[in-house]
Design a protein around this motif. Structure first.
Motif, PDB file in Angstrom:
ATOM      1  N   SER A 266      -5.301  -9.838  -5.601  1.00 34.07           N
ATOM      2  CA  SER A 266      -4.679  -8.684  -5.191  1.00 34.07           C
ATOM      3  C   SER A 266      -4.988  -7.855  -3.935  1.00 34.07           C
ATOM      4  O   SER A 266      -3.735  -7.434  -3.349  1.00 34.07           O
ATOM      5  N   LYS A 267      -5.685  -7.377  -3.545  1.00 36.29           N
ATOM      6  CA  LYS A 267      -6.105  -6.827  -2.824  1.00 36.29           C
ATOM      7  C   LYS A 267      -5.861  -7.626  -1.317  1.00 36.29           C
ATOM      8  O   LYS A 267      -5.400  -6.817  -0.160  1.00 36.29           O
ATOM      9  N   GLY A 268      -6.010  -8.701  -1.750  1.00 40.25           N
ATOM     10  CA  GLY A 268      -5.666 -10.000  -0.676  1.00 40.25           C
ATOM     11  C   GLY A 268      -4.284  -9.786  -0.158  1.00 40.25           C
ATOM     12  O   GLY A 268      -3.695  -9.607   0.708  1.00 40.25           O
ATOM     13  N   PHE A 269      -3.581 -10.128  -1.507  1.00 38.50           N
ATOM     14  CA  PHE A 269      -1.952  -9.418  -1.759  1.00 38.50           C
ATOM     15  C   PHE A 269      -1.451  -9.047  -0.472  1.00 38.50           C
ATOM     16  O   PHE A 269      -0.737  -8.266  -0.442  1.00 38.50           O
ATOM     17  N   SER A 270      -1.721  -7.875  -1.435  1.00 42.49           N
ATOM     18  CA  SER A 270      -1.318  -6.251  -1.252  1.00 42.49           C
ATOM     19  C   SER A 270      -0.966  -6.016   0.654  1.00 42.49           C
ATOM     20  O   SER A 270      -0.574  -5.102   1.092  1.00 42.49           O
ATOM     21  N   ALA A 271      -2.657  -6.604   1.250  1.00 35.17           N
ATOM     22  CA  ALA A 271      -2.646  -6.876   2.731  1.00 35.17           C
ATOM     23  C   ALA A 271      -1.964  -7.484   2.983  1.00 35.17           C
ATOM     24  O   ALA A 271      -1.192  -6.509   4.481  1.00 35.17           O
ATOM     25  N   ILE A 272      -1.522  -8.289   2.783  1.00 33.93           N
ATOM     26  CA  ILE A 272      -0.463  -8.704   3.886  1.00 33.93           C
ATOM     27  C   ILE A 272       0.935  -8.031   3.450  1.00 33.93           C
ATOM     28  O   ILE A 272       1.312  -8.121   4.431  1.00 33.93           O
ATOM     29  N   LEU A 273       1.791  -7.601   2.073  1.00 32.21           N
ATOM     30  CA  LEU A 273       2.857  -6.940   1.750  1.00 32.21           C
ATOM     31  C   LEU A 273       2.763  -6.162   2.876  1.00 32.21           C
ATOM     32  O   LEU A 273       4.107  -5.993   2.661  1.00 32.21           O
ATOM     33  N   LEU A 274       1.663  -5.503   2.689  1.00 35.62           N
ATOM     34  CA  LEU A 274       2.045  -4.443   2.623  1.00 35.62           C
ATOM     35  C   LEU A 274       2.329  -4.228   4.760  1.00 35.62           C
ATOM     36  O   LEU A 274       3.604  -3.947   5.287  1.00 35.62           O
ATOM     37  N   THR A 275       2.094  -5.001   5.470  1.00 32.07           N
ATOM     38  CA  THR A 275       2.381  -5.933   6.666  1.00 32.07           C
ATOM     39  C   THR A 275       3.967  -6.267   6.422  1.00 32.07           C
ATOM     40  O   THR A 275       4.622  -5.926   7.790  1.00 32.07           O
TER      41      THR A 275
END
Length: 283
Positions: A266-275
């Motif tokens: 979830s942290k990995g995907f949230s980092a991309i989604l924020l960008t």
């Protein structure tokens, strides 16, 4: 479909450090406990737990940089410079406050730091972590996910596990020795990131107010969120250390350390989604 595949691939890349961390932790923790003992491990882990407050001390600069770069991609270098400038000021302020508190009341941190050397390592690691969050944001904003994954592994996973693994070769190592290795790894990672960013021309001197405007809107909410996360994740461990001691903390924290790593995806995907979500004109 291509964009979805890219999102999944980048999410997996950013999750790899967490997966490796689980594997290494399953080896490092038993080694540390059997060689140095539960008390040593408890004091070792509380040092790293306290360091998590560094993210809070970044006051949202990192995430604001990612959002600002997404909003104004053509000014990414200017935003990166402004972010590092604010990070330097915050780092100096926070470290000065800790040093002043220690000078005023020398027993204030005695429950967490067993020597002056360890307190010195803590100050260095606090500054390194505050800087890491901002340097990480520059790579994240510029979508350098493979490099970001590597540095995440070095800064968080390896700096925590390598000192424990080193006990196989030096069973006489003290707590100070182990924390010195962690400190060196964090300094090395931050220095390597800064050199990479400079040589890739990702920063540019400027007096632009893009980032400060974003910080005014988001900083208080991002900081409040980090305070709540800190309270929810760490506060119980502080109480265990203070009232029950390092041995109890070692027993109490190990299951949580391992299960806490389950949030890596979830942290990995949230980092991309924020960008992605901060970019304008994007579906």
């Amino acid at each position: 479909m291509i964009k979805n595949n890219k999102l999944i691939l980048n999410g997996i890349i950013l999750s790899l450090p967490g997966l490796l961390s689980i594997i290494i932790s399953l080896m490092a923790i038993p080694i540390h406990l059997s060689v140095a003992g539960a008390e040593n491990y408890g004091n070792y882990i509380i040092f790293h737990l306290i360091l998590t407050i560094s993210v809070m001390f970044n006051i949202g600069i990192g995430k604001s940089m990612v959002i600002s770069i997404g909003n104004f991609p053509q000014k990414n270098k200017i935003i990166a410079y402004q972010g590092l400038k604010y990070t330097l000021l915050i780092s100096l302020l926070i470290s000065s406050i800790f040093i002043l508190l220690d000078l005023v009341n020398g027993t204030l941190f005695e429950y967490f730091f067993t020597s002056n050397e360890i307190f010195s390592y803590f100050i260095i690691c606090i500054i390194s972590t505050i800087f890491y969050v901002s340097l990480e944001a520059i790579l994240q904003g510029n979508e350098k996910y493979k490099l970001l994954s590597l540095y995440n592994f070095l800064f968080f996973s390896l700096s925590l596990s390598l000192p424990s693994l080193s006990l196989l070769y030096n069973s006489e190592a003290t707590l100070d020795n182990l924390l010195l290795i962690s400190t060196y790894l964090k300094i090395f990672t931050v220095t390597a990131m800064l050199i990479l960013i400079i040589f890739n021309n990702l920063i540019k001197l400027s007096n632009s107010d893009i980032l400060i405007n974003n910080l005014k809107k988001n900083s208080k909410w991002l900081t409040l969120n980090n305070i709540l996360v800190q309270f929810y994740d760490i506060f119980d461990k502080y109480l265990v250390k203070i009232f029950l001691g390092p041995i109890a903390l070692a027993t109490y924290s190990i299951p949580q350390q391992l299960t806490g790593k389950l949030s890596i995806f979830s942290k990995g995907f949230s980092a991309i989604l924020l960008t992605l979500l901060s970019k304008k004109k994007k579906k």
